[in-house]
Design an enzyme around this catalytic site. Structure first.
Site, PDB file in Angstrom:
ATOM      1  N   HIS A  96     -32.077 -56.055  -9.976  1.00 31.61           N
ATOM      2  CA  HIS A  96     -32.406 -57.644  -9.873  1.00 31.61           C
ATOM      3  C   HIS A  96     -33.420 -58.193 -10.575  1.00 31.61           C
ATOM      4  O   HIS A  96     -33.605 -59.539 -10.580  1.00 31.61           O
ATOM      5  CB  HIS A  96     -32.468 -58.066  -8.342  1.00 31.61           C
TER       6      HIS A  96
ATOM      7  N   GLY B 291     -38.832 -46.705 -11.027  1.00 31.67           N
ATOM      8  CA  GLY B 291     -39.419 -47.961 -10.527  1.00 31.67           C
ATOM      9  C   GLY B 291     -39.369 -47.544  -9.253  1.00 31.67           C
ATOM     10  O   GLY B 291     -39.331 -48.467  -7.926  1.00 31.67           O
TER      11      GLY B 291
HETATM   12  C1  SAM Z   1     -38.311 -54.363  -6.506  1.00 31.05           C
HETATM   13  S1  SAM Z   1     -39.752 -53.061  -6.736  1.00 31.05           S
HETATM   14  C2  SAM Z   1     -38.648 -51.636  -6.109  1.00 31.05           C
HETATM   15  C3  SAM Z   1     -39.470 -50.468  -5.576  1.00 31.05           C
HETATM   16  C4  SAM Z   1     -38.745 -49.404  -4.850  1.00 31.05           C
HETATM   17  N1  SAM Z   1     -37.575 -48.876  -5.766  1.00 31.05           N
HETATM   18  C5  SAM Z   1     -37.998 -49.710  -3.478  1.00 31.05           C
HETATM   19  O1  SAM Z   1     -36.795 -49.939  -3.374  1.00 31.05           O
HETATM   20  O2  SAM Z   1     -38.703 -49.687  -2.654  1.00 31.05           O
HETATM   21  C6  SAM Z   1     -39.582 -52.771  -8.381  1.00 31.05           C
HETATM   22  C7  SAM Z   1     -40.453 -51.686  -8.842  1.00 31.05           C
HETATM   23  O3  SAM Z   1     -40.255 -51.552 -10.311  1.00 31.05           O
HETATM   24  C8  SAM Z   1     -41.629 -51.078 -10.681  1.00 31.05           C
HETATM   25  N2  SAM Z   1     -41.887 -51.734 -11.905  1.00 31.05           N
HETATM   26  C9  SAM Z   1     -42.056 -52.775 -12.828  1.00 31.05           C
HETATM   27  N3  SAM Z   1     -41.977 -52.714 -13.997  1.00 31.05           N
HETATM   28  C10 SAM Z   1     -42.012 -51.374 -14.311  1.00 31.05           C
HETATM   29  C11 SAM Z   1     -42.290 -50.684 -15.813  1.00 31.05           C
HETATM   30  N4  SAM Z   1     -42.099 -51.267 -16.711  1.00 31.05           N
HETATM   31  N5  SAM Z   1     -42.074 -49.337 -15.510  1.00 31.05           N
HETATM   32  C12 SAM Z   1     -41.867 -48.649 -14.498  1.00 31.05           C
HETATM   33  N6  SAM Z   1     -41.610 -49.167 -13.035  1.00 31.05           N
HETATM   34  C13 SAM Z   1     -41.886 -50.678 -13.246  1.00 31.05           C
HETATM   35  C14 SAM Z   1     -42.597 -52.127  -9.776  1.00 31.05           C
HETATM   36  O4  SAM Z   1     -43.895 -51.652  -9.842  1.00 31.05           O
HETATM   37  C15 SAM Z   1     -41.796 -51.921  -8.389  1.00 31.05           C
HETATM   38  O5  SAM Z   1     -42.176 -50.621  -7.833  1.00 31.05           O
END
Ligand code: SAM
Length: 284
Positions: free
Chosen positions: A241, A179
């Protein structure tokens, strides 16, 4: 109230005006002159600054000028500097993103969600059952604002992680940022530890178009094929979270298997690094 006051002073450009002022600390009258403010609102500005000073974004000094009444003078605190536009670690975008009209409407629906809704989170109740991530994909403006906000956050955390917590990466040969958004954190780690292979794993529409210094991989579900990346370390920053306990367990089990799934990897001491904000808990 503090959040809305914060949005207002950011909209007015107050933190930047204080920062750029040759007068330090800057007087209320000079501050008012430096921002686009209706001439009748000088005293209203003082009242707006008061709760934010109390909240720790500014310091105020009352200065007596030539026998006149004392006038408040302001400077930025460390927290206040995070509000500066263009600062690589600013929280400006986040404050606007979370306080825009669409998001604020959801707060008005909160009690109805508790009373009547079967949706898992208020966001879904307010978006016909669509998840936050589905909405991001369909709304380019919100998507841009959200991922830019993540970049700001990541720059702040990455700076601390690679300078203050270097030992966390001892023995790590390859890392997948689960993510990892548009890759800010993974790029910072790859630059700080050039021998470490970094991969970003995120949704297809997030990963699309990011082909800079790193590998980017995407799957629509967290656990699909993730086990076969072969990395020795999985990083989860600001991830857990966003999921309920069941979802977190699924992700964590998947990470554990990914970094220690076979005998060869076990010898290399796989790691799962979790970066998350936790409330301070006093155990008695
Ligand atoms: C709160 S953001 C955190 C992004 C990054 N880790 C940061 O700290 O800047 C959560 C991340 O999870 C990704 N995400 C959501 N669902 C996902 C999935 N099914 N598989 C992979 N990534 C996912 C979102 O696109 C997003 O980039």
């Amino acid at each position: 109230m503090i959040s809305m006051a914060l949005k207002c002073i950011v909209d007015l450009g107050v933190p930047d005006a204080i920062s750029k002022s040759p007068e330090q600390p800057v007087s209320l009258s000079n501050l008012a002159a430096a921002i686009p403010l209706h001439p009748s609102k000088n005293d209203a500005l003082r009242r707006l600054m008061r709760p934010l000073t109390h909240a720790g974004f500014f310091t105020t000094t009352a200065v007596l000028a030539g026998g006149e009444e004392a006038e408040d003078h302001y400077s930025l605190t460390t927290a206040g500097k995070l509000l500066l536009r263009g600062d690589s670690v600013n929280t400006l975008l986040r404050d606007r993103l979370f306080l825009d009209a669409t998001t604020m409407t959801l707060w008005g629906m909160l009690s109805a969600w508790y009373l009547y809704s079967a949706d898992a989170v208020p966001f879904e109740a307010g978006h016909d059952g669509a998840s936050f991530w589905e909405c991001m994909e369909k709304d380019p403006a919100q998507k841009k604002a959200f991922y830019e906000t993540m970049v700001g956050d990541s720059k702040l955390v990455a700076g601390v992680l690679v300078s203050e917590c270097r030992e966390v990466f001892d023995g790590v040969e390859s890392l997948v940022d689960v993510g990892g958004g548009t890759g800010t954190m993974a790029v910072a780690i790859a630059r700080a530890f050039p021998k470490l292979n970094c991969t970003v794993f995120d949704l297809p529409h997030v990963v699309a178009g990011n082909r800079g210094e790193l590998y980017y991989r995407s799957y629509t579900a967290f656990c699909h094929d993730f086990l076969f990346f072969g990395d020795t370390c999985a990083l989860l920053q600001w991830i857990l979270h966003d999921w309920d306990d069941e979802g977190c367990l699924k992700i964590l089990k998947c990470c554990r298997e990914a970094v220690a799934g076979d005998e060869e990897k076990k010898k290399k001491k796989g790691k799962v690094i979790i970066v998350v904000l936790t409330p301070k808990i006093n155990l008695t």
